[in-house]
Structures are given as C-alpha cells and as structure tokens.
Scaffold this active site. Structure first.
Site, PDB file in Angstrom:
ATOM      1  CG  ASP A 182      -2.072  -0.989   1.009  1.00 38.51           C
ATOM      2  OD1 ASP A 182      -3.150  -0.553   0.589  1.00 38.51           O
ATOM      3  OD2 ASP A 182      -1.877  -2.197   1.232  1.00 38.51           O
ATOM      4  NE  ARG A 183       1.816   6.147   2.039  1.00 39.06           N
ATOM      5  CZ  ARG A 183       1.415   7.409   2.221  1.00 39.06           C
ATOM      6  NH1 ARG A 183       2.284   8.353   2.509  1.00 39.06           N
ATOM      7  NH2 ARG A 183       0.134   7.712   2.121  1.00 39.06           N
TER       8      ARG A 183
END
Length: 386
Positions: A258-259
């Site tokens: 997600d990051r």
C-alpha cells in the site's frame, strides 16, 4: 467463469463489485457520486491500493462529465478559479478515505497537477474539465498493462534466482498474503499477478495464501480468484505460516504494497510483517510487487507511513454464507454477520497495515524493473525502478 473485475463501466454507469459480499454473492453496485466513491473506499466495498485509486479517478471523471452535459452548468464551471477550488476540495475529500494507500494520493495529486497545467495553458473551464476527464480515465486504463509487466519481471526474477541456487526454476510454490489480484487492481494483479504469470508459463506448482483476518481477504477474495483461474492453491490460517515453512518447500513469498518508503520499508496488509520475519528465518525470498505509484519517495522510511486503524467492531465480527447452504427467494446464498468475541471488550488492537522493514525484503518489483539490496546493506536504492 468470466474474468473477475473490481470496476466496470458500461452505458454511462460506473459500477464496482461489492467485495464485502464476495465470494458468495457477486453484486455490482453503482457509484453515481463522489460521496458514493468515498463511502465505497472507506467501507472497503472496494479495496486494494490500485483499485481504489482507479475508482477515485473514474468517479471524478464521471462527476465532471455529468456536469458538462447539464443544459445549465453549475456555478463552479463558470470560471477557472471556481473550478480549481471545487475540484481541489473533491480531491482532498477522496484522499482522506484511505490514507495509508499511497496510490490514492498519487492519483489525486496527478489530477491536481493536470488541473494546474491546463490552467497555465490558458484553457477555459470546460476544456480544463475535459482534460481532467481524459487524465482520470488514463489513470485507470494504464493499470492493467503495468500489472502484467511487473508480474512478468517478478516471475522471471524468481525463476532465475531458483536456477542460480541449483533448482530447475519449475514446480515453484509461492505464498501470498491478502488479495492482490484483479479484485485489488484494474486487472491481472500485482503479487497475485506474479503467481498467475508463473501458472501461465508452466512454472508454478501451487499457490499458498493466508486467510488474512479480520476481513478475510485471502479466504474470501484470493481463494475466489485462484479458483476462477484454475490455479492449484492451498489456504492457511495466518498463524500457520511458520508451520508451512517448516514442512513444505516454499520458494518465495510474494506480497503487494500500500506504500513503499524511499528506503524500501513497505506497508501492507496486517500480517505481512509476520510472514516476512518467518520467511527470513527459513531463508525464503520475500518479494514485494507493486506499481511505481506505490513508491513514496517523500517518505524516508517506514516510521513516516501513516497506519490506518479500523473500527474495533470489525475484528469482532465475521460475515459469510449460512452453512449448510440456504438460498433466499432469489436463489442467492443467505449470508449473516456473527460476533465471535464476547460483547463489550475493553480493548481491541485493529490496525489495517503493518510495516515490513527493508532488511527483511529480498526484492522490490515494479513495472520498471527489480530492485535488490547491495551486498551488506539493509536498505534499497529504488531509483532505477521508479
């Protein structure tokens, strides 16, 4: 079974599959407003960092198109300044739906940049709106191609690594966490795309996937996708990863993200860090597969990644089909939500994500290439692949 998809557009309608009802009911719901898109992302009717970025972009495109087609346009289409203010408020609002997923921020920033570029070019409000619509649709369209490219790069890297250590590069067993396939993207997937690529090229023996509680993205969504693709697979509870590594020959763990911070620290579905620690203990390569848009070079390391905490009640409930199977009057499986904990628990720890340190990650794959750490270093130089 037809190809799975998280988002579809037809006859002027933007629809998403309600992932909260999968795998027992496939229900597409219309997203007809910015508020609908925000709710769908926030409530996790749609999830997966690339998919929510695509939905946000397409929702903005639909909203602008609807207003351009009105016989009497809204006031905010009357001037460039009014349009800029109105659109920036919408983009800021959508960004707050899921703050950990950097793809959502990348999409909103990209639209904001296009907005300013069109303004600087001296265009009128309606032409600026058309530019934003085109850019938003491109954000969605380019996702499938890059997913296939990164899946191919990651799959080939793994095959070569296995060969370099004396293996044949065939009969590979790969474990994954959460859901990173077509339901989490605009198509094909990231980490699950790597598994799909190995299957399509005859290199995969079996995929293994964790249930990924408390939302069960693995047992509900990944299971559904692998079944639809006829990929041999085995489900395991999150707490069984260590046992799997002890008793089975697992060639790699592949996860999405997600990051990804500048040094390679990676935020992903809760439980990813656990799997990485166990993979390191058993000398199993740990591969992160994600688009360039997931890499956040503005964040130096994992300590700067905001971690979303979900409502406590979500960790206390489980939703599924009644067993034995019971059909309703429409022939659909009846579903129910049940509480599996005592009511009124004083404390529930329920983060959506954890951060896996770069030191535990073997390779990071994007559509531009594969990054590995230099000998003796614990962090990545991601410059060549972003």
């Amino acid at each position: 079974m037809p190809a799975l998809t998280s988002i579809r557009t037809s006859e002027g309608k933007l629809e998403i599959v309600n992932q909260l009802l999968l795998p027992h009911t496939v229900e597409f719901i219309e997203v007809s407003s910015i508020a609908d898109a925000y709710d769908a992302i926030k409530s996790m009717k749609i999830r997966g960092a690339p998919a929510i970025a695509s939905l946000a972009a397409l929702a903005v495109a639909d909203y602008l198109m609807q207003n351009l087609q009105r016989t009497s346009g809204p006031e905010w289409l009357g001037s460039v300044d009014a349009l800029k203010e109105h659109v920036n408020v919408i983009l800021s609002y959508l960004f707050t739906a899921r703050p950990t997923a950097v793809n959502l921020g990348a999409a909103t920033r990209r639209l904001s940049k296009k907005l300013q570029q069109s303004i600087d070019a001296g265009k009128d409000p309606r032409a600026i709106a058309q530019d934003l619509i085109a850019e938003a649709r491109e954000i969605d369209a380019e996702d499938v191609g890059r997913n296939k490219e990164m899946s191919k790069r990651g799959g080939e890297w793994l095959v070569e690594r296995v060969k370099s250590q004396g293996g044949t590069g065939e009969g590979l067993n790969v474990m994954t966490v959460c859901n990173t396939g077509s339901l989490a993207t605009s198509g094909y997937g990231t980490a699950l795309g790597l598994i799909t690529y190995l299957h399509e090229t005859g290199k995969l023996q079996r995929a293994f996937y964790t249930q990924s509680t408390p939302y069960h993205q693995g047992s509900r969504l990944t299971a559904f996708e692998l079944q639809s693709l006829n990929i041999p697979s085995t489900m395991l509870c999150d707490s069984m990863v260590g046992s799997l590594f002890q008793h089975h020959n697992i060639h790699a763990v592949a996860v999405g993200a997600d990051r990804i911070a500048r040094n390679g620290d990676t935020a992903n579905k809760i439980g990813t860090y656990n799997a990485a620690v166990l993979a390191a203990r058993h000398n199993i390569p740990f591969i992160v597969v994600a688009p360039v848009s997931t890499v956040d070079l503005d964040v130096a390391d994992g300590s700067g990644i905001p971690i979303e905490h979900r409502p406590a009640i979500e960790a206390c409930l489980v939703r599924g089909a009644l067993y034995p199977t019971t059909l309703d009057e429409n022939g659909l499986k009846q579903q129910a939500t049940v509480m599996v904990t005592p009511e009124g628990l004083d404390g529930v720890y329920n983060p959506s994500f954890d951060v896996t340190p770069a030191s535990l990650i073997t390779a990071i794959v994007t559509e531009k290439g594969v990054a590995v750490k230099k000998e003796g270093e614990d962090v990545f130089d991601l410059t060549p692949i972003v």
